[in-house]
Design a protein around this motif. Structure first.
Motif, PDB file in Angstrom:
ATOM      1  N   MET A 116       0.850  -1.188   0.000  1.00 60.64           N
ATOM      2  CA  MET A 116       0.000   0.000   0.000  1.00 60.64           C
ATOM      3  C   MET A 116       0.884   1.236   0.000  1.00 60.64           C
ATOM      4  O   MET A 116       2.090   1.156   0.285  1.00 60.64           O
ATOM      5  CB  MET A 116      -0.926  -0.002   1.224  1.00 60.64           C
ATOM      6  CG  MET A 116      -0.198   0.043   2.562  1.00 60.64           C
ATOM      7  SD  MET A 116      -1.297  -0.120   4.010  1.00 60.64           S
ATOM      8  CE  MET A 116      -1.921  -1.794   3.828  1.00 60.64           C
ATOM      9  N   ASP A 183      -8.354   2.441 -10.860  1.00 57.57           N
ATOM     10  CA  ASP A 183      -8.242   1.489  -9.752  1.00 57.57           C
ATOM     11  C   ASP A 183      -9.005   0.215 -10.080  1.00 57.57           C
ATOM     12  O   ASP A 183      -9.722   0.130 -11.079  1.00 57.57           O
ATOM     13  CB  ASP A 183      -8.675   2.097  -8.422  1.00 57.57           C
ATOM     14  CG  ASP A 183     -10.182   2.342  -8.301  1.00 57.57           C
ATOM     15  OD1 ASP A 183     -10.961   1.824  -9.122  1.00 57.57           O
ATOM     16  OD2 ASP A 183     -10.588   3.054  -7.369  1.00 57.57           O
ATOM     17  N   GLU A 224      -2.356 -11.088  -8.850  1.00 57.18           N
ATOM     18  CA  GLU A 224      -3.433 -10.323  -8.221  1.00 57.18           C
ATOM     19  C   GLU A 224      -4.308 -11.230  -7.363  1.00 57.18           C
ATOM     20  O   GLU A 224      -4.720 -10.851  -6.255  1.00 57.18           O
ATOM     21  CB  GLU A 224      -4.252  -9.618  -9.300  1.00 57.18           C
ATOM     22  CG  GLU A 224      -3.441  -8.569 -10.052  1.00 57.18           C
ATOM     23  CD  GLU A 224      -4.073  -8.132 -11.363  1.00 57.18           C
ATOM     24  OE1 GLU A 224      -3.738  -7.032 -11.835  1.00 57.18           O
ATOM     25  OE2 GLU A 224      -4.880  -8.903 -11.928  1.00 57.18           O
ATOM     26  N   THR A 227      -2.553 -11.890  -4.081  1.00 57.71           N
ATOM     27  CA  THR A 227      -2.669 -10.787  -3.125  1.00 57.71           C
ATOM     28  C   THR A 227      -4.009 -10.840  -2.401  1.00 57.71           C
ATOM     29  O   THR A 227      -4.079 -10.682  -1.178  1.00 57.71           O
ATOM     30  CB  THR A 227      -2.515  -9.437  -3.843  1.00 57.71           C
ATOM     31  OG1 THR A 227      -1.205  -9.355  -4.415  1.00 57.71           O
ATOM     32  CG2 THR A 227      -2.719  -8.273  -2.883  1.00 57.71           C
ATOM     33  N   ASP A 243     -10.630  -2.538  -2.893  1.00 56.17           N
ATOM     34  CA  ASP A 243     -10.193  -1.581  -3.906  1.00 56.17           C
ATOM     35  C   ASP A 243      -8.677  -1.443  -3.863  1.00 56.17           C
ATOM     36  O   ASP A 243      -8.086  -1.282  -2.789  1.00 56.17           O
ATOM     37  CB  ASP A 243     -10.826  -0.210  -3.659  1.00 56.17           C
ATOM     38  CG  ASP A 243     -12.333  -0.214  -3.882  1.00 56.17           C
ATOM     39  OD1 ASP A 243     -12.852  -1.235  -4.383  1.00 56.17           O
ATOM     40  OD2 ASP A 243     -12.979   0.790  -3.558  1.00 56.17           O
ATOM     41  N   PHE A 244      -8.077  -1.487  -5.034  1.00 57.82           N
ATOM     42  CA  PHE A 244      -6.633  -1.376  -5.155  1.00 57.82           C
ATOM     43  C   PHE A 244      -6.271  -0.297  -6.171  1.00 57.82           C
ATOM     44  O   PHE A 244      -6.899  -0.200  -7.239  1.00 57.82           O
ATOM     45  CB  PHE A 244      -6.020  -2.702  -5.639  1.00 57.82           C
ATOM     46  CG  PHE A 244      -6.154  -3.840  -4.661  1.00 57.82           C
ATOM     47  CD1 PHE A 244      -5.160  -4.086  -3.730  1.00 57.82           C
ATOM     48  CD2 PHE A 244      -7.274  -4.651  -4.677  1.00 57.82           C
ATOM     49  CE1 PHE A 244      -5.279  -5.134  -2.831  1.00 57.82           C
ATOM     50  CE2 PHE A 244      -7.399  -5.703  -3.795  1.00 57.82           C
ATOM     51  CZ  PHE A 244      -6.399  -5.950  -2.861  1.00 57.82           C
ATOM     52  N   LEU A 252      -0.438  -4.352  -7.381  1.00 55.55           N
ATOM     53  CA  LEU A 252      -1.581  -3.784  -6.675  1.00 55.55           C
ATOM     54  C   LEU A 252      -1.150  -3.126  -5.375  1.00 55.55           C
ATOM     55  O   LEU A 252      -0.288  -3.633  -4.658  1.00 55.55           O
ATOM     56  CB  LEU A 252      -2.608  -4.878  -6.377  1.00 55.55           C
ATOM     57  CG  LEU A 252      -3.248  -5.584  -7.574  1.00 55.55           C
ATOM     58  CD1 LEU A 252      -4.326  -6.558  -7.095  1.00 55.55           C
ATOM     59  CD2 LEU A 252      -3.828  -4.589  -8.562  1.00 55.55           C
ATOM     60  N   PHE A 254      -3.093  -1.743  -1.961  1.00 52.47           N
ATOM     61  CA  PHE A 254      -4.380  -1.671  -1.269  1.00 52.47           C
ATOM     62  C   PHE A 254      -4.792  -0.223  -1.046  1.00 52.47           C
ATOM     63  O   PHE A 254      -3.990   0.613  -0.647  1.00 52.47           O
ATOM     64  CB  PHE A 254      -4.311  -2.392   0.081  1.00 52.47           C
ATOM     65  CG  PHE A 254      -5.549  -2.186   0.907  1.00 52.47           C
ATOM     66  CD1 PHE A 254      -6.742  -2.808   0.571  1.00 52.47           C
ATOM     67  CD2 PHE A 254      -5.534  -1.337   2.013  1.00 52.47           C
ATOM     68  CE1 PHE A 254      -7.896  -2.594   1.314  1.00 52.47           C
ATOM     69  CE2 PHE A 254      -6.678  -1.125   2.766  1.00 52.47           C
ATOM     70  CZ  PHE A 254      -7.863  -1.751   2.420  1.00 52.47           C
ATOM     71  N   ASN A 255      -6.080   0.053  -1.283  1.00 56.28           N
ATOM     72  CA  ASN A 255      -6.582   1.412  -1.114  1.00 56.28           C
ATOM     73  C   ASN A 255      -7.773   1.495  -0.169  1.00 56.28           C
ATOM     74  O   ASN A 255      -7.877   2.433   0.619  1.00 56.28           O
ATOM     75  CB  ASN A 255      -6.979   1.993  -2.473  1.00 56.28           C
ATOM     76  CG  ASN A 255      -7.293   3.468  -2.409  1.00 56.28           C
ATOM     77  OD1 ASN A 255      -6.533   4.239  -1.821  1.00 56.28           O
ATOM     78  ND2 ASN A 255      -8.410   3.872  -3.010  1.00 56.28           N
TER      79      ASN A 255
END
Length: 288
Positions: A116, A183, A224, A227, A243-244, A252, A254-255
C-alpha cells in the motif's frame, strides 16, 4: 419448508438509490424460503440494556426476531450489537468495523504485508505546524468516507485552510501514487473472488463510478489473485469490495475495503448475478 427471516437494513436516503440491487436480493430469496424485509435504519429502536433483546420498529407492528441481518447502513456498531444478541450479521462485526474505517483497514492489512502507499492517520492540527514539510501534492481522506467522497488532492501552495467544510478533523494522509484515475475493485463473497472491475476516469484522480468514472470487467492475473487470497486467509469476509490502486509496474496497492459495497459496475459489465451468489451463501450459512 421453514421460513428464514432476514432483515435488509439501509438508510432511508439509500433505499431508492439501491432499489435495483434490493430487487435482485429479494428475487434471489424466493426459491430458498427466505423472507427478506427491507428495514430503514432510521426506524430501528434497539434495546441495549437487556439480555433478551428484540428489535422493534417505531412506526409499525413488531416483527419477528430475524435469523440474520444484512446491514448496509454503514453503521458497524449495529453489527456488534446484533451479534451480542446471537443474530448472524453480514458482514460480521469485526470486518464491518475494519471496512468502515480506513485507518483500521490499512493497519490490519499492513500487518499481513499487503502492499500500500505510505499511509498516516493524523489530526487536522498536525498540518497547521507542518504543512511546509510537504513540498509535493498529497491526498487527504476522511477515514470514514466512502464512494469517493471525503477525498481531496492537496496543492501544498494552498494548504488545507480552504478545507474546513469538506474534511473532518481526523484525516488520513497519503502521497499521490498509482496510475492516475485508475483502480481495481474486486468483489468477495464468502471469502471467494466473484469478479473484478477496472474503474477509470479521464477527468479525476478518483475512479469511482458514483462520481463519473467508467468501468469494465477485468480478468484477474495470478499475482493479483495471490494478493487477494492473502487477505481472505486472514479474515472471514461475507460480502466486501476490495479496492486497489495500480502501481506503475502493474502491481496492486491496497486502497480501501468496502462493507456496503456498490455492485452496479459489476452487473453492468458482466452476467454475474452477485445478489444470487450472496443470498445462496447466506442460505448455506444459516442452514448449517
Amino acid at each position: 419448508m421453514t421460513t428464514i427471516n432476514g432483515w435488509l437494513i439501509y438508510r432511508k436516503k439509500d433505499i431508492l438509490r439501491n432499489r435495483a440491487f434490493i430487487t435482485m436480493l429479494k428475487d434471489a430469496t424466493k426459491s430458498r424460503g427466505i423472507l427478506l424485509e427491507v428495514i430503514p435504519y432510521e426506524q430501528l429502536s434497539l434495546s441495549v440494556s437487556q439480555h433478551d433483546l428484540i428489535l422493534p420498529l417505531t412506526d409499525q407492528n413488531m416483527l419477528n426476531k430475524p435469523d440474520f441481518i444484512i446491514n448496509r447502513s454503514v453503521s458497524p456498531w449495529l453489527n456488534e450489537v446484533v451479534e451480542l444478541q446471537g443474530i448472524r450479521c453480514f458482514n460480521q462485526a469485526y470486518v464491518a468495523r475494519i471496512a468502515n474505517d480506513k485507518r483500521l483497514a490499512h493497519a490490519v492489512l499492513a500487518n499481513i504485508d499487503i502492499p500500500m502507499l505510505h499511509t498516516t492517520a493524523v489530526h487536522r492540527d498536525f498540518f497547521t505546524a507542518t504543512e511546509s514539510h510537504f513540498p509535493s501534492s498529497y491526498i487527504l481522506k476522511d477515514p470514514l468516507g466512502r464512494g469517493g467522497t471525503g477525498v481531496e488532492l492537496i496543492d501544498p501552495s494552498r494548504g488545507i485552510s480552504n478545507l474546513s467544510t469538506t474534511l473532518p478533523e481526523d484525516l488520513l494522509h497519503q502521497p499521490v501514487g498509482g496510475k492516475k484515475g485508475k483502480d481495481l475493485r474486486i468483489y468477495i463473497v464468502g471469502n471467494k473472488i466473484v469478479g473484478a472491475v477496472l474503474r477509470e476516469s479521464a477527468t479525476d484522480f478518483r475512479a469511482n463510478i458514483s462520481i463519473g468514472g467508467n468501468s469494465s470487467f477485468y480478468q484477474l492475473r495470478e499475482h493479483e489473485i495471490s494478493t487477494v487470497e492473502k487477505i481472505t486467509d486472514a479474515m472471514q469476509m461475507d460480502f466486501v469490495g476490495l479496492d486497489f490502486l495500480i502501481a506503475e509496474d502493474g502491481s496492486l496497492l491496497f486502497n480501501e475495503m468496502e462493507d456496503a459495497v456498490g455492485c452496479r459496475s459489476l452487473y453492468m459489465t458482466s452476467s454475474i448475478n452477485i445478489a444470487e451468489i450472496f443470498i445462496e451463501y447466506i442460505y448455506q450459512e444459516i442452514s448449517q
